[in-house]
Design an enzyme around this catalytic site. Structure first.
Site, PDB file in Angstrom:
ATOM      1  N   ARG A 132       0.856  -1.198   0.000  1.00 42.30           N
ATOM      2  CA  ARG A 132       0.000   0.000   0.000  1.00 42.30           C
ATOM      3  C   ARG A 132       0.886   1.240   0.000  1.00 42.30           C
ATOM      4  O   ARG A 132       1.831   1.342   0.776  1.00 42.30           O
ATOM      5  CB  ARG A 132      -0.886  -0.013   1.232  1.00 42.30           C
ATOM      6  CG  ARG A 132      -1.817   1.185   1.300  1.00 42.30           C
ATOM      7  CD  ARG A 132      -2.659   1.148   2.554  1.00 42.30           C
ATOM      8  NE  ARG A 132      -3.698   0.135   2.507  1.00 42.30           N
ATOM      9  CZ  ARG A 132      -4.305  -0.340   3.594  1.00 42.30           C
ATOM     10  NH1 ARG A 132      -3.976   0.091   4.789  1.00 42.30           N
ATOM     11  NH2 ARG A 132      -5.252  -1.252   3.485  1.00 42.30           N
ATOM     12  N   ARG A 251      -3.567   3.084  17.177  1.00 42.84           N
ATOM     13  CA  ARG A 251      -4.463   2.515  16.171  1.00 42.84           C
ATOM     14  C   ARG A 251      -4.280   3.296  14.879  1.00 42.84           C
ATOM     15  O   ARG A 251      -3.595   4.319  14.853  1.00 42.84           O
ATOM     16  CB  ARG A 251      -5.913   2.646  16.686  1.00 42.84           C
ATOM     17  CG  ARG A 251      -6.951   1.661  16.141  1.00 42.84           C
ATOM     18  CD  ARG A 251      -6.613   0.246  16.361  1.00 42.84           C
ATOM     19  NE  ARG A 251      -7.734  -0.646  16.094  1.00 42.84           N
ATOM     20  CZ  ARG A 251      -7.902  -1.358  14.976  1.00 42.84           C
ATOM     21  NH1 ARG A 251      -7.050  -1.258  13.974  1.00 42.84           N
ATOM     22  NH2 ARG A 251      -8.932  -2.188  14.844  1.00 42.84           N
ATOM     23  N   LYS A 252      -4.945   2.846  13.804  1.00 39.10           N
ATOM     24  CA  LYS A 252      -4.903   3.603  12.554  1.00 39.10           C
ATOM     25  C   LYS A 252      -5.517   4.991  12.768  1.00 39.10           C
ATOM     26  O   LYS A 252      -6.304   5.200  13.702  1.00 39.10           O
ATOM     27  CB  LYS A 252      -5.645   2.858  11.452  1.00 39.10           C
ATOM     28  CG  LYS A 252      -7.159   2.925  11.600  1.00 39.10           C
ATOM     29  CD  LYS A 252      -7.905   1.974  10.658  1.00 39.10           C
ATOM     30  CE  LYS A 252      -7.950   2.423   9.236  1.00 39.10           C
ATOM     31  NZ  LYS A 252      -8.968   1.652   8.447  1.00 39.10           N
ATOM     32  N   GLY A 516     -16.539  -6.802   1.945  1.00 43.05           N
ATOM     33  CA  GLY A 516     -16.502  -8.246   2.187  1.00 43.05           C
ATOM     34  C   GLY A 516     -16.759  -8.665   3.618  1.00 43.05           C
ATOM     35  O   GLY A 516     -17.013  -9.847   3.891  1.00 43.05           O
ATOM     36  N   CYS A 521     -14.431  -1.543   4.721  1.00 41.57           N
ATOM     37  CA  CYS A 521     -13.459  -0.808   3.912  1.00 41.57           C
ATOM     38  C   CYS A 521     -14.140  -0.242   2.661  1.00 41.57           C
ATOM     39  O   CYS A 521     -13.715   0.761   2.114  1.00 41.57           O
ATOM     40  CB  CYS A 521     -12.316  -1.725   3.487  1.00 41.57           C
ATOM     41  SG  CYS A 521     -11.506  -2.529   4.869  1.00 41.57           S
ATOM     42  N   GLY A 522     -15.188  -0.916   2.200  1.00 39.09           N
ATOM     43  CA  GLY A 522     -15.960  -0.443   1.040  1.00 39.09           C
ATOM     44  C   GLY A 522     -17.054   0.528   1.433  1.00 39.09           C
ATOM     45  O   GLY A 522     -17.873   0.914   0.605  1.00 39.09           O
TER      46      GLY A 522
HETATM   47 FE1  SRM Z   1      -9.632  -1.318   5.405  1.00 40.39          FE
HETATM   48  C1  SRM Z   1      -8.404  -3.670   7.484  1.00 40.39           C
HETATM   49  C2  SRM Z   1      -8.366  -2.912   2.770  1.00 40.39           C
HETATM   50  C3  SRM Z   1     -10.175   1.433   3.526  1.00 40.39           C
HETATM   51  C4  SRM Z   1     -11.682  -0.097   7.850  1.00 40.39           C
HETATM   52  N1  SRM Z   1      -8.513  -2.986   5.187  1.00 40.39           N
HETATM   53  C5  SRM Z   1      -8.097  -3.812   6.176  1.00 40.39           C
HETATM   54  C6  SRM Z   1      -7.133  -4.855   5.660  1.00 40.39           C
HETATM   55  C7  SRM Z   1      -5.753  -4.327   5.864  1.00 40.39           C
HETATM   56  C8  SRM Z   1      -7.310  -6.219   6.363  1.00 40.39           C
HETATM   57  C9  SRM Z   1      -6.266  -7.227   5.954  1.00 40.39           C
HETATM   58  O1  SRM Z   1      -5.239  -7.310   6.614  1.00 40.39           O
HETATM   59  O2  SRM Z   1      -6.462  -7.918   4.984  1.00 40.39           O
HETATM   60  C10 SRM Z   1      -7.560  -4.887   4.175  1.00 40.39           C
HETATM   61  C11 SRM Z   1      -6.493  -5.235   3.174  1.00 40.39           C
HETATM   62  C12 SRM Z   1      -7.113  -5.983   2.012  1.00 40.39           C
HETATM   63  C13 SRM Z   1      -6.312  -5.917   0.777  1.00 40.39           C
HETATM   64  O3  SRM Z   1      -5.606  -6.902   0.446  1.00 40.39           O
HETATM   65  O4  SRM Z   1      -6.418  -4.925   0.058  1.00 40.39           O
HETATM   66  C14 SRM Z   1      -8.169  -3.505   4.012  1.00 40.39           C
HETATM   67  N2  SRM Z   1      -9.230  -0.800   3.533  1.00 40.39           N
HETATM   68  C15 SRM Z   1      -8.809  -1.639   2.570  1.00 40.39           C
HETATM   69  C16 SRM Z   1      -8.878  -0.977   1.214  1.00 40.39           C
HETATM   70  C17 SRM Z   1      -7.790  -1.445   0.255  1.00 40.39           C
HETATM   71  C18 SRM Z   1     -10.268  -1.246   0.598  1.00 40.39           C
HETATM   72  C19 SRM Z   1     -10.340  -0.914  -0.887  1.00 40.39           C
HETATM   73  O5  SRM Z   1     -10.476  -1.863  -1.660  1.00 40.39           O
HETATM   74  O6  SRM Z   1     -10.261   0.235  -1.262  1.00 40.39           O
HETATM   75  C20 SRM Z   1      -8.815   0.507   1.616  1.00 40.39           C
HETATM   76  C21 SRM Z   1      -7.413   1.017   1.722  1.00 40.39           C
HETATM   77  C22 SRM Z   1      -7.379   2.466   2.078  1.00 40.39           C
HETATM   78  C23 SRM Z   1      -6.003   3.057   1.995  1.00 40.39           C
HETATM   79  O7  SRM Z   1      -5.568   3.351   0.882  1.00 40.39           O
HETATM   80  O8  SRM Z   1      -5.367   3.239   3.042  1.00 40.39           O
HETATM   81  C24 SRM Z   1      -9.441   0.407   2.999  1.00 40.39           C
HETATM   82  N3  SRM Z   1     -10.678   0.381   5.658  1.00 40.39           N
HETATM   83  C25 SRM Z   1     -10.860   1.346   4.725  1.00 40.39           C
HETATM   84  C26 SRM Z   1     -11.887   2.251   5.155  1.00 40.39           C
HETATM   85  C27 SRM Z   1     -12.460   3.411   4.342  1.00 40.39           C
HETATM   86  C28 SRM Z   1     -11.815   4.730   4.595  1.00 40.39           C
HETATM   87  O9  SRM Z   1     -10.698   4.817   5.100  1.00 40.39           O
HETATM   88  O10 SRM Z   1     -12.488   5.704   4.267  1.00 40.39           O
HETATM   89  C29 SRM Z   1     -12.317   1.802   6.380  1.00 40.39           C
HETATM   90  C30 SRM Z   1     -13.464   2.398   7.237  1.00 40.39           C
HETATM   91  C31 SRM Z   1     -13.056   3.726   7.785  1.00 40.39           C
HETATM   92  C32 SRM Z   1     -12.210   3.615   8.995  1.00 40.39           C
HETATM   93  O11 SRM Z   1     -11.116   3.103   9.003  1.00 40.39           O
HETATM   94  O12 SRM Z   1     -12.680   4.074  10.003  1.00 40.39           O
HETATM   95  C33 SRM Z   1     -11.542   0.633   6.696  1.00 40.39           C
HETATM   96  N4  SRM Z   1      -9.954  -1.785   7.341  1.00 40.39           N
HETATM   97  C34 SRM Z   1     -10.862  -1.194   8.166  1.00 40.39           C
HETATM   98  C35 SRM Z   1     -10.846  -1.848   9.437  1.00 40.39           C
HETATM   99  C36 SRM Z   1     -11.683  -1.469  10.681  1.00 40.39           C
HETATM  100  C37 SRM Z   1     -10.971  -0.373  11.422  1.00 40.39           C
HETATM  101  C38 SRM Z   1     -11.237  -0.340  12.899  1.00 40.39           C
HETATM  102  O13 SRM Z   1     -10.991   0.720  13.499  1.00 40.39           O
HETATM  103  O14 SRM Z   1     -11.632  -1.365  13.466  1.00 40.39           O
HETATM  104  C39 SRM Z   1      -9.907  -2.891   9.337  1.00 40.39           C
HETATM  105  C40 SRM Z   1      -9.512  -3.893  10.443  1.00 40.39           C
HETATM  106  C41 SRM Z   1      -8.548  -3.304  11.420  1.00 40.39           C
HETATM  107  O15 SRM Z   1      -7.965  -2.238  11.219  1.00 40.39           O
HETATM  108  O16 SRM Z   1      -8.382  -3.961  12.442  1.00 40.39           O
HETATM  109  C42 SRM Z   1      -9.380  -2.829   8.011  1.00 40.39           C
HETATM  110 FE1  SF4 Z   2     -11.054  -7.174   3.749  1.00 39.75          FE
HETATM  111 FE2  SF4 Z   2     -11.779  -4.699   4.424  1.00 39.75          FE
HETATM  112 FE3  SF4 Z   2     -13.152  -5.994   2.577  1.00 39.75          FE
HETATM  113 FE4  SF4 Z   2     -13.262  -6.791   5.158  1.00 39.75          FE
HETATM  114  S1  SF4 Z   2     -14.028  -4.908   4.310  1.00 39.75           S
HETATM  115  S2  SF4 Z   2     -13.074  -8.072   3.308  1.00 39.75           S
HETATM  116  S3  SF4 Z   2     -11.148  -6.292   5.804  1.00 39.75           S
HETATM  117  S4  SF4 Z   2     -10.969  -5.391   2.420  1.00 39.75           S
END
Ligand code: SRM
Ligand code: SF4
Length: 606
Positions: A132, A251-252, A516, A521-522
């Site tokens: 990323r 955290r993030k 998913g 994330c979507g």
């Molecule tokens: Fe996300 C975790 C992908 C935007 C909330 N997210 C993950 C992981 C890293 C989980 C993993 O280890 O597999 C996913 C990686 C999958 C992969 O192979 O791509 C993943 N998140 C994504 C992306 C790629 C989705 C996409 O297809 O666009 C986005 C990458 C953004 C970036 O460029 O940095 C992505 N994730 C988001 C968003 C939307 C946003 O930021 O507007 C959210 C909700 C907003 C937020 O964070 O508050 C989001 N992702 C999460 C969470 C729940 C966070 C929490 O506080 O619990 C996780 C799980 C975690 O962090 O424990 C997570």
């Molecule tokens: Fe993976 Fe985020 Fe989609 Fe859940 S919402 S399946 S953590 S990319």
């Protein structure tokens, strides 16, 4: 004040990043005698000579981390901020045949390398990573886009793809450690980085995709996003990528800056959201600050007003963000990771007290940055504008051309086609959107017709004028690569949208988001229709019994823009994903809630 603190703002504000002499490194606070007896962590990484992320924490935060969640213990034991050194060392050993990826310790492979933006896709593609990046304000050059294609090409058509993310960002897929060192060098040579883009880091800075080209712009977000990106991921002392000051957050942390009333950046779902608002008395342009928006399995929270207003200049924006980050880093929860995002800390303080703490912190920096009470928002009506398609810019004779990239997924060929079009029509500039699409800015009006006739845009996935449904699909990564996914998303999202286009007509864009799992994330809660992976059951025709199948929950009625609203409760649950179940459900929702009408009478109905 550490050398880092002193150097931070100067470094971010400097127009050219000259190399500064390194002052003595020391942690902000010494550990107490008790803690020092029981907790050991490196204050300086011997290999880099840089302070560790943990060394910036006050003693009590280290103590809380030491008895905190497992990730906190991993971070204490081996700091993430020097993980890039491990990438170089592992890559050299793999190439020399001295080691294989299976021998890399699990804490590195599955956690620590995330600080270099490397996420091991252990369940789906063992040994291969998603890398990323950080793309502040989502602005990419044609050279960078070609480089992405070159990086992933070697991993084959299925695994070697490039994704545009919901944070206006780029992810490279298929990456192996032995190649990662060269990729990192290539990114840095192109003024980009992957450092501190995942795990407990400040994520990609989201800004307006129309920055600088919009006649309704209130603030140009580009330099602000760049300044914040430098704050969090440029070492202020060595001027190298990666900033240990923010290398051990609880955290993030998400930041979004909107440039207009459209709120293309989604301030309502970020930890810090900056909403452009002129000062009611002076007319000076500034931002109302909203805090604590996030989505997760545990909780989905819309941002709340902080009561703060700041000027829309680099110094104010950097100082506010630094102050909030400092409080979050040192005081945020190191216990339950489901209660560690900023909103929980704001609630612990109470909004009014948190506001006071931020102002006190800002004043303690002595930079003369003024903070005022939040200002009234606009009252006259406003309609959010479209990003796809051809639109006039504020610059005479120029247009912006928004192009659909279905679910943000790009093949190597498509990356190169986009880079070629950018060179030909938009001076090599490509803008990314949080809807996972692209915009080519500054296209001469006289060349738009030629652009629209480019092979890459004729009869292909990339479209300038897609249908109202297929043009507004967003999807997270899903089961193809993400180990947390309950369902496959991207391919299904693209195919369902095409089928819906064939079945119904709608008279406005309908935003269908797929995610998913409940991490969202979507961003399904912001969508007109959100589809979230979840359990479902259907009849097994062979056995006559009900059986578990991949399914979803459907959310309806999320809103974005000034009138943003999150749809928190599912409209329907337990819908099997098979077309025979899902498509009729969606058609019904489109008709009942969004005024869709049948496009044609299907054959079987005749
Ligand atoms: Fe996300 C975790 C992908 C935007 C909330 N997210 C993950 C992981 C890293 C989980 C993993 O280890 O597999 C996913 C990686 C999958 C992969 O192979 O791509 C993943 N998140 C994504 C992306 C790629 C989705 C996409 O297809 O666009 C986005 C990458 C953004 C970036 O460029 O940095 C992505 N994730 C988001 C968003 C939307 C946003 O930021 O507007 C959210 C909700 C907003 C937020 O964070 O508050 C989001 N992702 C999460 C969470 C729940 C966070 C929490 O506080 O619990 C996780 C799980 C975690 O962090 O424990 C997570
Ligand atoms: Fe993976 Fe985020 Fe989609 Fe859940 S919402 S399946 S953590 S990319």
């Amino acid at each position: 004040m550490t050398g880092y603190r002193a150097a931070a703002l100067l470094s971010v504000l400097a127009s050219s990043h000259a190399f500064a002499p390194a002052p003595a490194y020391r942690p902000t606070t010494q550990l107490s005698a008790v803690a020092a007896d029981t907790i050991t962590f490196a204050k300086v990484d011997e290999r880099t000579g840089k302070p560790t992320g943990t060394s910036f924490l006050p003693a009590d935060a280290v103590e809380r981390a030491a008895v905190g969640n497992p990730i906190e213990k991993v971070k204490l034991a081996k700091d993430g901020t020097s993980a890039f050194v491990d990438v170089y060392e592992y890559a050299a050993k793999f190439r020399a045949g001295e080691m294989t990826w299976e021998e890399v310790e699990s804490a590195d492979m599955n956690s620590r390398l995330k600080y270099v933006g490397m996420l091991h896709r252990d369940k789906r593609t063992p040994g291969q990573f998603m890398m990323r990046l950080k793309v502040p304000n989502g602005i990419v050059s044609s050279d960078q886009m070609r480089f992405y294609a070159d990086c992933v090409e070697r991993y084959g058509e299925e695994k070697g793809v490039v994704d545009i993310t919901t944070r206006q960002n780029i992810q490279l897929r298929g990456v192996k450690i032995e190649d990662a060192a060269d990729i990192i060098d290539g990114l840095h040579a192109r003024n980009q980085t992957s450092f501190q883009s995942a795990l407990d880091s400040v994520r990609n800075m989201v800004g307006s995709p129309l920055a600088g080209i919009d006649d309704m712009e209130m603030v140009d977000t580009r330099e602000l996003c760049n300044a914040l990106n430098d704050l969090v991921s440029l070492d202020p002392v060595t001027q190298t990528r990666g900033n240990p000051m923010w290398g051990n957050l609880p955290r993030k942390f998400n930041v979004a800056i909107s440039g207009s009333r459209d709120d293309y950046a989604h301030t309502h779902i970020n930890d810090i959201g900056l909403v452009p608002t002129p000062h009611a008395t002076t007319g000076a342009m500034g931002f109302n600050v909203v805090l604590g928006g996030y989505m997760s399995i545990k909780r989905v929270a819309e941002s709340i007003p902080s009561g703060l207003w700041i000027h829309a200049d680099r110094e104010s924006v950097v100082t506010l963000t630094e102050a909030i980050l400092r409080i979050f880093r040192d005081e945020g929860s190191r216990g339950d990771r489901q209660k560690a995002r900023l909103i929980w800390l704001v609630e612990q303080y109470g909004v009014e007290e948190f506001k006071k703490a931020v102002i006190k912190e800002i004043n303690s920096y002595g930079r003369g940055v003024t903070v005022q009470d939040s200002q009234p928002g606009p009252t006259e009506p406003f309609e959010r504008r479209e990003l796809l398609g051809v639109h006039k810019q504020k610059q005479e004779g120029k247009s912006r051309v928004g192009i659909l990239v279905p679910t943000g997924r790009l093949s190597v060929k498509e990356c190169r086609q986009i880079a070629d079009m950018a060179d030909k029509y938009s001076a090599g500039e490509i803008r990314l959107t949080v809807e996972q699409n692209i915009i080519l800015p500054n296209v001469d009006d006289g060349k738009v017709a030629a652009l629209l006739k480019e092979d890459a845009l004729e009869g292909t996935r990339l479209k300038v004028n897609p249908g109202f449904i297929e043009g507004n699909v967003v999807s997270c990564t899903g089961a193809q690569f993400c180990g947390l996914a309950l369902i496959e998303t991207k391919a299904q999202a693209e195919s369902v949208a095409k089928k819906l286009e064939e079945l119904v007509t709608v008279n406005r864009p309908i935003r269908i988001h797929w995610t998913g799992c409940p991490n969202s994330c979507g961003q399904v809660q912001v969508a007109d229709i959100g589809i979230m992976g979840g359990p479902a059951r259907r009849l097994d025709e062979e056995t006559g019994k009900m059986m578990a199948v991949p399914g979803c929950k459907i959310f309806v009625g999320g809103r974005i823009g000034e009138d943003a609203h999150l749809s928190l409760e599912p409209f329907k649950s337990g819908i099997p994903l098979d077309d025979e179940f899902l498509i009729p459900e969606l058609v019904q929702i489109l008709k009942n809630e969004f005024g869709a009408v049948d496009k044609k009478i299907r054959k079987r109905d005749k």
